[in-house]
Structure formats: C-alpha cells, structure tokens
Design a protein around this motif. Structure first.
Motif, PDB file in Angstrom:
ATOM      1  N   GLY A   3      55.905  29.952  49.269  1.00 40.13           N
ATOM      2  CA  GLY A   3      56.302  28.949  49.874  1.00 40.13           C
ATOM      3  C   GLY A   3      55.052  28.207  50.869  1.00 40.13           C
ATOM      4  N   LEU A   4      53.703  28.752  50.369  1.00 43.70           N
ATOM      5  CA  LEU A   4      52.704  28.045  50.995  1.00 43.70           C
ATOM      6  C   LEU A   4      52.134  27.021  50.423  1.00 43.70           C
ATOM      7  N   THR A   5      51.189  26.406  51.229  1.00 43.19           N
ATOM      8  CA  THR A   5      50.689  25.078  50.966  1.00 43.19           C
ATOM      9  C   THR A   5      49.673  25.123  49.792  1.00 43.19           C
ATOM     10  N   PRO A   6      49.264  24.045  49.251  1.00 39.42           N
ATOM     11  CA  PRO A   6      48.122  23.864  48.189  1.00 39.42           C
ATOM     12  C   PRO A   6      46.902  24.555  48.692  1.00 39.42           C
ATOM     13  N   ALA A   7      46.679  24.095  49.924  1.00 38.55           N
ATOM     14  CA  ALA A   7      45.320  24.697  50.542  1.00 38.55           C
ATOM     15  C   ALA A   7      45.272  26.122  50.399  1.00 38.55           C
ATOM     16  N   ALA A   8      46.586  26.564  51.060  1.00 36.91           N
ATOM     17  CA  ALA A   8      46.619  27.953  51.108  1.00 36.91           C
ATOM     18  C   ALA A   8      46.479  28.925  49.566  1.00 36.91           C
ATOM     19  N   GLY A   9      46.908  28.154  48.620  1.00 40.79           N
ATOM     20  CA  GLY A   9      46.660  28.513  47.436  1.00 40.79           C
ATOM     21  C   GLY A   9      45.132  28.554  46.801  1.00 40.79           C
ATOM     22  N   ILE A  10      44.517  27.461  47.273  1.00 43.14           N
ATOM     23  CA  ILE A  10      43.110  27.449  47.062  1.00 43.14           C
ATOM     24  C   ILE A  10      42.358  28.674  47.572  1.00 43.14           C
ATOM     25  N   GLU A  11      42.811  28.779  48.927  1.00 46.97           N
ATOM     26  CA  GLU A  11      42.009  30.034  49.650  1.00 46.97           C
ATOM     27  C   GLU A  11      42.432  31.224  48.765  1.00 46.97           C
ATOM     28  N   ILE A  12      43.592  31.537  48.391  1.00 43.36           N
ATOM     29  CA  ILE A  12      43.929  32.543  47.554  1.00 43.36           C
ATOM     30  C   ILE A  12      43.302  32.710  46.422  1.00 43.36           C
ATOM     31  N   GLY A  13      43.044  31.757  45.670  1.00 41.32           N
ATOM     32  CA  GLY A  13      42.190  31.545  44.398  1.00 41.32           C
ATOM     33  C   GLY A  13      40.763  32.113  44.576  1.00 41.32           C
ATOM     34  N   GLU A  14      40.359  31.704  45.843  1.00 41.36           N
ATOM     35  CA  GLU A  14      38.844  31.976  46.080  1.00 41.36           C
ATOM     36  C   GLU A  14      38.895  33.441  46.400  1.00 41.36           C
ATOM     37  N   GLU A  15      39.836  34.109  46.931  1.00 37.91           N
ATOM     38  CA  GLU A  15      39.869  35.367  47.310  1.00 37.91           C
ATOM     39  C   GLU A  15      40.028  36.171  45.981  1.00 37.91           C
ATOM     40  N   ILE A  16      40.780  35.650  44.889  1.00 41.09           N
ATOM     41  CA  ILE A  16      40.918  36.313  43.513  1.00 41.09           C
ATOM     42  C   ILE A  16      39.682  36.258  42.728  1.00 41.09           C
ATOM     43  N   LEU A  59      37.447  39.539  41.397  1.00 42.09           N
ATOM     44  CA  LEU A  59      37.177  39.733  39.901  1.00 42.09           C
ATOM     45  C   LEU A  59      35.703  39.767  40.073  1.00 42.09           C
ATOM     46  N   ALA A  60      34.896  38.884  40.794  1.00 43.81           N
ATOM     47  CA  ALA A  60      33.399  39.018  40.499  1.00 43.81           C
ATOM     48  C   ALA A  60      32.442  40.095  41.224  1.00 43.81           C
ATOM     49  N   THR A  61      33.234  40.940  41.919  1.00 45.56           N
ATOM     50  CA  THR A  61      32.631  41.950  42.895  1.00 45.56           C
ATOM     51  C   THR A  61      33.336  43.226  42.464  1.00 45.56           C
ATOM     52  N   GLU A  62      34.382  43.376  41.781  1.00 48.44           N
ATOM     53  CA  GLU A  62      35.093  44.499  41.289  1.00 48.44           C
ATOM     54  C   GLU A  62      34.881  44.995  39.919  1.00 48.44           C
ATOM     55  N   SER A  63      34.950  46.104  39.433  1.00 45.14           N
ATOM     56  CA  SER A  63      34.988  46.587  38.127  1.00 45.14           C
ATOM     57  C   SER A  63      36.170  47.577  37.842  1.00 45.14           C
ATOM     58  N   ALA A  64      36.400  47.887  36.448  1.00 46.66           N
ATOM     59  CA  ALA A  64      37.086  49.109  36.130  1.00 46.66           C
ATOM     60  C   ALA A  64      36.364  50.304  36.437  1.00 46.66           C
ATOM     61  N   SER A  65      37.061  51.200  36.650  1.00 44.43           N
ATOM     62  CA  SER A  65      36.827  52.644  37.005  1.00 44.43           C
ATOM     63  C   SER A  65      35.457  53.200  36.119  1.00 44.43           C
ATOM     64  N   LYS A  66      35.624  52.915  34.722  1.00 44.93           N
ATOM     65  CA  LYS A  66      34.501  53.546  33.710  1.00 44.93           C
ATOM     66  C   LYS A  66      33.638  52.266  33.482  1.00 44.93           C
ATOM     67  N   ASN A  67      33.442  51.250  34.201  1.00 46.76           N
ATOM     68  CA  ASN A  67      32.840  50.006  33.749  1.00 46.76           C
ATOM     69  C   ASN A  67      31.911  49.698  34.893  1.00 46.76           C
ATOM     70  N   LYS A  68      30.666  49.346  34.936  1.00 44.97           N
ATOM     71  CA  LYS A  68      29.946  49.111  36.183  1.00 44.97           C
ATOM     72  C   LYS A  68      29.985  47.483  36.210  1.00 44.97           C
ATOM     73  N   LYS A  69      30.323  46.903  35.038  1.00 46.51           N
ATOM     74  CA  LYS A  69      30.191  45.342  35.041  1.00 46.51           C
ATOM     75  C   LYS A  69      31.349  45.011  35.690  1.00 46.51           C
ATOM     76  N   PRO A  70      31.302  43.709  36.417  1.00 49.16           N
ATOM     77  CA  PRO A  70      32.544  43.153  36.982  1.00 49.16           C
ATOM     78  C   PRO A  70      33.422  42.541  36.115  1.00 49.16           C
ATOM     79  N   PHE A  71      34.710  42.574  36.543  1.00 50.64           N
ATOM     80  CA  PHE A  71      35.685  42.063  35.646  1.00 50.64           C
ATOM     81  C   PHE A  71      35.594  40.714  35.082  1.00 50.64           C
ATOM     82  N   VAL A  72      34.820  39.814  35.950  1.00 48.06           N
ATOM     83  CA  VAL A  72      34.302  38.211  35.465  1.00 48.06           C
ATOM     84  C   VAL A  72      32.962  38.082  36.014  1.00 48.06           C
TER      85      VAL A  72
END
Length: 217
Positions: A173-186, A190-203
């Motif tokens: 029930g949040l605003t579109p602006a909040a959705g954009i901020e959440i999208g940036e968090e996601i 994805l750009a900084t985290e990786s799977a446990s056996k992979n050094k490359k980021p998810f994206v």
C-alpha cells in the motif's frame, strides 16, 4: 549503467516506464523510455495551450497556431508510442516475460535479505529450478520450464528491479515513489551481492537501468 531521471506524474510514468522496459534490447528500451518522456512533454504542452486565455470567445491567431501544433504533436507521438510499444509488447507477450523476470528478481532479493545466497542457475537447487517447480505445480503457463525462465531472466535481469520494487510497494500500500526507491534498493543488492560459490554479482551493474527520483538524487 543507463540512468533515467524519473518524470512526474509518477502514477502515469511508472506504467509507461514498465512497458518501455519490456522492449527486447537495451537500445530499444532506451528509445522506448525516450518515447514515453516525449509523450509526457507533448501532453504537458497540450495542457498549457488548453489554458490559454480566451478573448471574446476566440483565440488569437498565434494562440490558435500554438494550440493546433500542440494537438497535432500530441496525437502523433501518442499514436507512435501506443502502437509501437504498448501494442507490440502485448502482442509479443513481452510484458508477461518481464513479469516472470520480476518474480525471479524478487526471489533472489528475498534470499539475499534472508542471508540465503542461493545460486540462480544450478539445475537442481537454483532459483530457476525452484520457481519452475512452483509454477508448474500451480499450472502457470510460461514459467514451467527452467530454460524458459533462464531466457526471461537473462533478457530482463538488468531492468526487472524496477517492476519488482513497484510490486512490493503495491502489495504494501505504498506510493509509486516508494516503489522506485525499493527498486533501487533491489538493483543495488543485485549488483553488489553474489551467490555463495560465485564471485560475480547476480547482475552486472553495466547491464542495469537506474531510475533516479529527483527527491533522492
């Protein structure tokens, strides 16, 4: 990374941006985003000329010319944008493919927040295998095959965070602006985290589109 300065009104532009992101290539997405923003600019110009003062019930020649030009520009841009993007996306099923990629994106993000760095591609234990099994059990078409989901993810992994954030906001029930901020968090996760056996980021960050709100720029 391609950066988009988010335009207002957000409730209108979020829908257009999401449709633009369903285009199959980065170049086409950029053109579609530019088209969405051109349509907005034409609509704003049209609104401004609608408010021109009337003089004895008649617009002056220069005001009428501006009004006619704005109407013509709006009609042309709307026709090209609507037919070329929205109709094309619906016809080709691209919006549905993007929705599947958003679902994959949300599952990866949930795993990251839970400290479960599950790989995306492992045949038996990866996110794609897990989701395809769930979708198959629910009888949902388009996502039953792991390889099909892989294709969707590879095509849209750089942009799926945007719609994923909007979905989270809508569910809470949040605003579109909040959705954009959440999208940036996601996106950042994805750009900084990786799977446990992979050094490359998810994206890779180079593949991502960053939607920036002026209020948080």
């Amino acid at each position: 990374m391609f950066v988009v300065e988010v335009k207002s009104p957000l409730d209108v532009m979020v829908t257009r941006y999401r449709a633009a992101l369903s285009a199959p290539t980065s170049r086409e997405r950029k053109r579609a985003i530019e088209g969405a923003e051109a349509l907005l600019a034409a609509e704003l110009l049209n609104a401004q000329t609608e408010s021109l003062p009337w003089r004895a019930g008649v617009l002056s020649p220069s005001e009428q010319a501006a009004r006619t030009m704005a109407e013509d520009q709006l009609a042309q841009i709307r026709a090209v944008y609507s037919f070329g993007l929205i109709a094309g996306a619906a016809r080709d099923g691209r919006l549905q493919h993007l929705l599947h990629a958003e679902t994959i994106c949300l599952r990866i993000w949930d795993n990251i927040r839970a400290g479960k760095k599950q790989g995306v591609f492992p045949q038996e234990t990866g996110v794609l295998a897990e989701l395809s099994g769930e979708l198959r059990a629910k009888g949902i078409r388009g996502g039953r095959n792991r390889d099909t989901l892989r294709n969707y993810w590879m095509a849209y992994r750089g942009v799926a965070h945007f719609g994923a954030g909007i979905r989270v906001a809508e569910a809470e029930g949040l605003t579109p602006a909040a959705g954009i901020e959440i999208g940036e968090e996601i996106r950042f996760s994805l750009a900084t985290e990786s799977a446990s056996k992979n050094k490359k980021p998810f994206v890779p960050e180079s593949e991502q589109v960053f939607f920036r709100l002026k209020s948080i720029a």
